[in-house]
Design a protein around this motif. Structure first.
Motif, PDB file in Angstrom:
ATOM      1  N   PRO A   1      21.865  28.342 133.757  1.00 32.66           N
ATOM      2  CA  PRO A   1      22.478  28.270 135.091  1.00 32.66           C
ATOM      3  C   PRO A   1      21.646  27.533 136.130  1.00 32.66           C
ATOM      4  O   PRO A   1      22.130  27.280 137.227  1.00 32.66           O
ATOM      5  CB  PRO A   1      22.615  29.760 135.479  1.00 32.66           C
ATOM      6  CG  PRO A   1      22.415  30.530 134.216  1.00 32.66           C
ATOM      7  CD  PRO A   1      21.488  29.709 133.385  1.00 32.66           C
ATOM      8  N   VAL A   2      20.378  27.214 135.823  1.00 28.29           N
ATOM      9  CA  VAL A   2      19.495  26.721 136.886  1.00 28.29           C
ATOM     10  C   VAL A   2      18.829  25.375 136.597  1.00 28.29           C
ATOM     11  O   VAL A   2      18.307  24.748 137.526  1.00 28.29           O
ATOM     12  CB  VAL A   2      18.379  27.756 137.181  1.00 28.29           C
ATOM     13  CG1 VAL A   2      18.980  29.056 137.699  1.00 28.29           C
ATOM     14  CG2 VAL A   2      17.525  28.023 135.944  1.00 28.29           C
TER      15      VAL A   2
ATOM     16  N   PRO B   1      17.602  24.422 155.003  1.00 26.46           N
ATOM     17  CA  PRO B   1      17.889  25.858 154.855  1.00 26.46           C
ATOM     18  C   PRO B   1      19.117  26.143 153.997  1.00 26.46           C
ATOM     19  O   PRO B   1      19.132  27.130 153.249  1.00 26.46           O
ATOM     20  CB  PRO B   1      18.108  26.314 156.305  1.00 26.46           C
ATOM     21  CG  PRO B   1      17.320  25.348 157.129  1.00 26.46           C
ATOM     22  CD  PRO B   1      17.464  24.036 156.422  1.00 26.46           C
ATOM     23  N   PHE B   2      20.153  25.321 154.089  1.00 23.39           N
ATOM     24  CA  PHE B   2      21.351  25.530 153.276  1.00 23.39           C
ATOM     25  C   PHE B   2      21.045  25.342 151.787  1.00 23.39           C
ATOM     26  O   PHE B   2      21.511  26.109 150.945  1.00 23.39           O
ATOM     27  CB  PHE B   2      22.458  24.567 153.710  1.00 23.39           C
ATOM     28  CG  PHE B   2      22.986  24.821 155.093  1.00 23.39           C
ATOM     29  CD1 PHE B   2      23.919  25.824 155.313  1.00 23.39           C
ATOM     30  CD2 PHE B   2      22.543  24.085 156.169  1.00 23.39           C
ATOM     31  CE1 PHE B   2      24.419  26.073 156.588  1.00 23.39           C
ATOM     32  CE2 PHE B   2      23.023  24.314 157.448  1.00 23.39           C
ATOM     33  CZ  PHE B   2      23.959  25.322 157.658  1.00 23.39           C
ATOM     34  N   VAL B   3      20.263  24.321 151.478  1.00 22.41           N
ATOM     35  CA  VAL B   3      19.913  24.065 150.082  1.00 22.41           C
ATOM     36  C   VAL B   3      19.089  25.214 149.516  1.00 22.41           C
ATOM     37  O   VAL B   3      19.341  25.703 148.398  1.00 22.41           O
ATOM     38  CB  VAL B   3      19.135  22.730 149.962  1.00 22.41           C
ATOM     39  CG1 VAL B   3      18.678  22.506 148.527  1.00 22.41           C
ATOM     40  CG2 VAL B   3      20.004  21.569 150.429  1.00 22.41           C
ATOM     41  N   LEU B   4      18.108  25.670 150.282  1.00 21.82           N
ATOM     42  CA  LEU B   4      17.265  26.768 149.818  1.00 21.82           C
ATOM     43  C   LEU B   4      18.076  28.057 149.649  1.00 21.82           C
ATOM     44  O   LEU B   4      17.882  28.809 148.690  1.00 21.82           O
ATOM     45  CB  LEU B   4      16.120  26.990 150.797  1.00 21.82           C
ATOM     46  CG  LEU B   4      15.084  25.867 150.902  1.00 21.82           C
ATOM     47  CD1 LEU B   4      14.047  26.198 151.966  1.00 21.82           C
ATOM     48  CD2 LEU B   4      14.407  25.625 149.556  1.00 21.82           C
ATOM     49  N   ALA B   5      18.981  28.304 150.580  1.00 17.81           N
ATOM     50  CA  ALA B   5      19.802  29.515 150.500  1.00 17.81           C
ATOM     51  C   ALA B   5      20.699  29.485 149.270  1.00 17.81           C
ATOM     52  O   ALA B   5      20.845  30.495 148.566  1.00 17.81           O
ATOM     53  CB  ALA B   5      20.645  29.657 151.772  1.00 17.81           C
ATOM     54  N   TYR B   6      21.292  28.330 148.990  1.00 22.85           N
ATOM     55  CA  TYR B   6      22.180  28.230 147.836  1.00 22.85           C
ATOM     56  C   TYR B   6      21.410  28.423 146.532  1.00 22.85           C
ATOM     57  O   TYR B   6      21.848  29.155 145.638  1.00 22.85           O
ATOM     58  CB  TYR B   6      22.883  26.876 147.828  1.00 22.85           C
ATOM     59  CG  TYR B   6      23.726  26.651 146.590  1.00 22.85           C
ATOM     60  CD1 TYR B   6      24.958  27.271 146.469  1.00 22.85           C
ATOM     61  CD2 TYR B   6      23.270  25.854 145.547  1.00 22.85           C
ATOM     62  CE1 TYR B   6      25.739  27.090 145.337  1.00 22.85           C
ATOM     63  CE2 TYR B   6      24.040  25.671 144.408  1.00 22.85           C
ATOM     64  CZ  TYR B   6      25.268  26.286 144.309  1.00 22.85           C
ATOM     65  OH  TYR B   6      26.023  26.119 143.175  1.00 22.85           O
ATOM     66  N   GLN B   7      20.247  27.778 146.418  1.00 22.21           N
ATOM     67  CA  GLN B   7      19.491  27.918 145.175  1.00 22.21           C
ATOM     68  C   GLN B   7      18.955  29.338 145.024  1.00 22.21           C
ATOM     69  O   GLN B   7      18.924  29.884 143.916  1.00 22.21           O
ATOM     70  CB  GLN B   7      18.360  26.906 145.115  1.00 22.21           C
ATOM     71  CG  GLN B   7      17.699  26.840 143.735  1.00 22.21           C
ATOM     72  CD  GLN B   7      16.933  25.570 143.524  1.00 22.21           C
ATOM     73  OE1 GLN B   7      16.367  25.023 144.449  1.00 22.21           O
ATOM     74  NE2 GLN B   7      16.895  25.103 142.280  1.00 22.21           N
ATOM     75  N   GLY B   8      18.539  29.939 146.123  1.00 22.70           N
ATOM     76  CA  GLY B   8      18.095  31.329 146.055  1.00 22.70           C
ATOM     77  C   GLY B   8      19.214  32.252 145.606  1.00 22.70           C
ATOM     78  O   GLY B   8      18.988  33.182 144.810  1.00 22.70           O
TER      79      GLY B   8
ATOM     80  N   THR C   1      21.692  31.436 143.674  1.00 20.74           N
ATOM     81  CA  THR C   1      21.900  31.185 142.243  1.00 20.74           C
ATOM     82  C   THR C   1      20.939  32.010 141.403  1.00 20.74           C
ATOM     83  O   THR C   1      21.341  32.653 140.413  1.00 20.74           O
ATOM     84  CB  THR C   1      21.710  29.691 141.927  1.00 20.74           C
ATOM     85  OG1 THR C   1      22.614  28.923 142.712  1.00 20.74           O
ATOM     86  CG2 THR C   1      21.949  29.417 140.453  1.00 20.74           C
ATOM     87  N   TYR C   2      19.683  32.023 141.773  1.00 23.97           N
ATOM     88  CA  TYR C   2      18.703  32.800 141.019  1.00 23.97           C
ATOM     89  C   TYR C   2      18.983  34.302 141.118  1.00 23.97           C
ATOM     90  O   TYR C   2      18.763  35.050 140.160  1.00 23.97           O
ATOM     91  CB  TYR C   2      17.284  32.496 141.508  1.00 23.97           C
ATOM     92  CG  TYR C   2      16.687  31.264 140.864  1.00 23.97           C
ATOM     93  CD1 TYR C   2      15.995  31.345 139.659  1.00 23.97           C
ATOM     94  CD2 TYR C   2      16.842  30.010 141.451  1.00 23.97           C
ATOM     95  CE1 TYR C   2      15.459  30.223 139.070  1.00 23.97           C
ATOM     96  CE2 TYR C   2      16.311  28.878 140.864  1.00 23.97           C
ATOM     97  CZ  TYR C   2      15.623  28.992 139.669  1.00 23.97           C
ATOM     98  OH  TYR C   2      15.105  27.877 139.079  1.00 23.97           O
TER      99      TYR C   2
END
Length: 347
Positions: A57-58, A313-320, A322-323
């Motif tokens: 998934p990552v 911030p949006f990119v970091l929030a989305y990837q966080g 996902t994990y």
């Protein structure tokens, strides 16, 4: 702080994210063949599917960090980007081909229910993980140590120039560190026999990584480091010693945290030793590329800064997120009856 320095730091942060996240991806890929064999040395397809699904998934999201780091370098320091990609063309092309083959292998290995078909793609995943793991270290070793650059900022060396002892040790360091990072991640993300197998592998790899990484860190510090980068050397050393202890005690969460700290410390050591240069010249220090003579215009850097502030911030929030969604451990029961990554993802 000048915007050139800000973007140098931001690029270092992007590489940190890439090496931490893609590092365990590479480690899992490199361990795919040896860890997917049972006590009788027979290949177990269920274990291979289990290993691949721990990063399924990552892995593609992790590679976005590389794209952003490359794009940021191109936009913020075009002279650095041009000299780097022209001088390291063959090495970077090999990395790109390996990443392409690896990505295709993840998607195609389960398309046909045939052992030979899957075996070929599994080999592609393994090779596609080993090649970047080695060559990224070689590339960073050469960037820090310097390469022959003339007055026009043109690389004047050859491929053999890049294959020097220091750079090869840097490549060996990234290989062993990613192997350890990946083994610890597997032990953290799985349960049952695979968790036990990955834990034993991590315990065996950790002392080797400690020796290799220590040699590289000391060489880097003595030859290229600054006074304050000794702190990064000490942090990396303590992290590796702690990882050796944690893997022996099978404390997967702590071990993964420590390998992450080691990678972060390594990036700080490399970029800290490099600054204010971005690509030193061994021909003449006056020909070196620096954060000043390799940068874009102040207006370009200002626009890029605002874009980064708004979108990051949006990119970091989305990837966080996902994990967080895929945080649970996996066992063989999660992949039994599937032939690859796609069926599990749908389920």
């Amino acid at each position: 702080m000048e915007l050139t320095t800000v973007w140098f730091v931001l690029i270092a942060l992007l590489w940190t994210g890439y090496l931490v996240l893609e590092g365990f991806d590479f480690g899992v890929g490199m361990l795919l063949l040896p860890l997917s064999r049972d006590a009788d040395k027979a290949v177990t397809q269920t274990d291979r599917r289990l290993m691949i699904n721990t990063i399924g998934p990552v892995w593609d999201g992790n590679e976005v960090w590389l794209l952003v780091a490359g794009g940021a370098t191109f936009a913020a320091f075009p002279e650095w980007y041009a000299t780097l990609f022209s001088g390291f063309y063959l090495a970077l092309l090999l990395i790109l081909l390996a990443l392409i083959v690896r990505g295709v292998a993840f998607e195609y290995r389960g398309k046909i229910d045939d052992p030979r078909w899957r075996a070929r793609w599994d080999l592609a995943i393994t090779v596609g993980s080993w090649v970047p793991a080695l060559l990224w270290g070689v590339a960073f070793g050469n960037i820090v140590a310097g390469v022959p650059i003339d007055a026009d900022h043109h690389f004047t060396g050859t491929l053999w120039t890049l294959l020097n002892p220091y750079a090869l040790l840097a490549g060996l360091t990234t290989v062993t560190l990613f192997l350890l990072h990946g083994a610890v991640f597997l032990a953290l993300k799985t349960d049952g026999p695979m968790r036990e197998r990955a834990g034993r592998a991590a315990a065996g790899i950790a002392p080797v990584t400690l020796v290799v990484a220590a040699a590289f860190a000391v060489w880097t510090q003595l030859a290229h480091g600054k006074t304050w980068t000794w702190a990064a050397v000490v942090v990396a050393a303590l992290g590796l010693v702690g990882t050796v202890a944690a893997t022996r005690q099978r404390r997967e969460g702590l071990a993964f945290l420590l390998t992450t700290v080691v990678i972060v410390a390594a990036v700080v050591l490399l970029f800290g030793s490099l600054f204010p240069d971005v690509m030193p010249s061994t021909t003449d220090p006056a020909f070196s590329l620096t954060t000043e003579n390799a940068s874009s215009t102040p207006y370009t850097l200002k626009v890029m800064t605002w874009v980064a502030v708004v979108l990051t911030p949006f990119v970091l929030a989305y990837q966080g997120w996902t994990y967080w969604v895929f945080r649970q451990r996996l066992t063989s029961t999660h992949v039994e009856g599937t032939t690859g990554l796609a069926p599990l993802a749908r389920r």
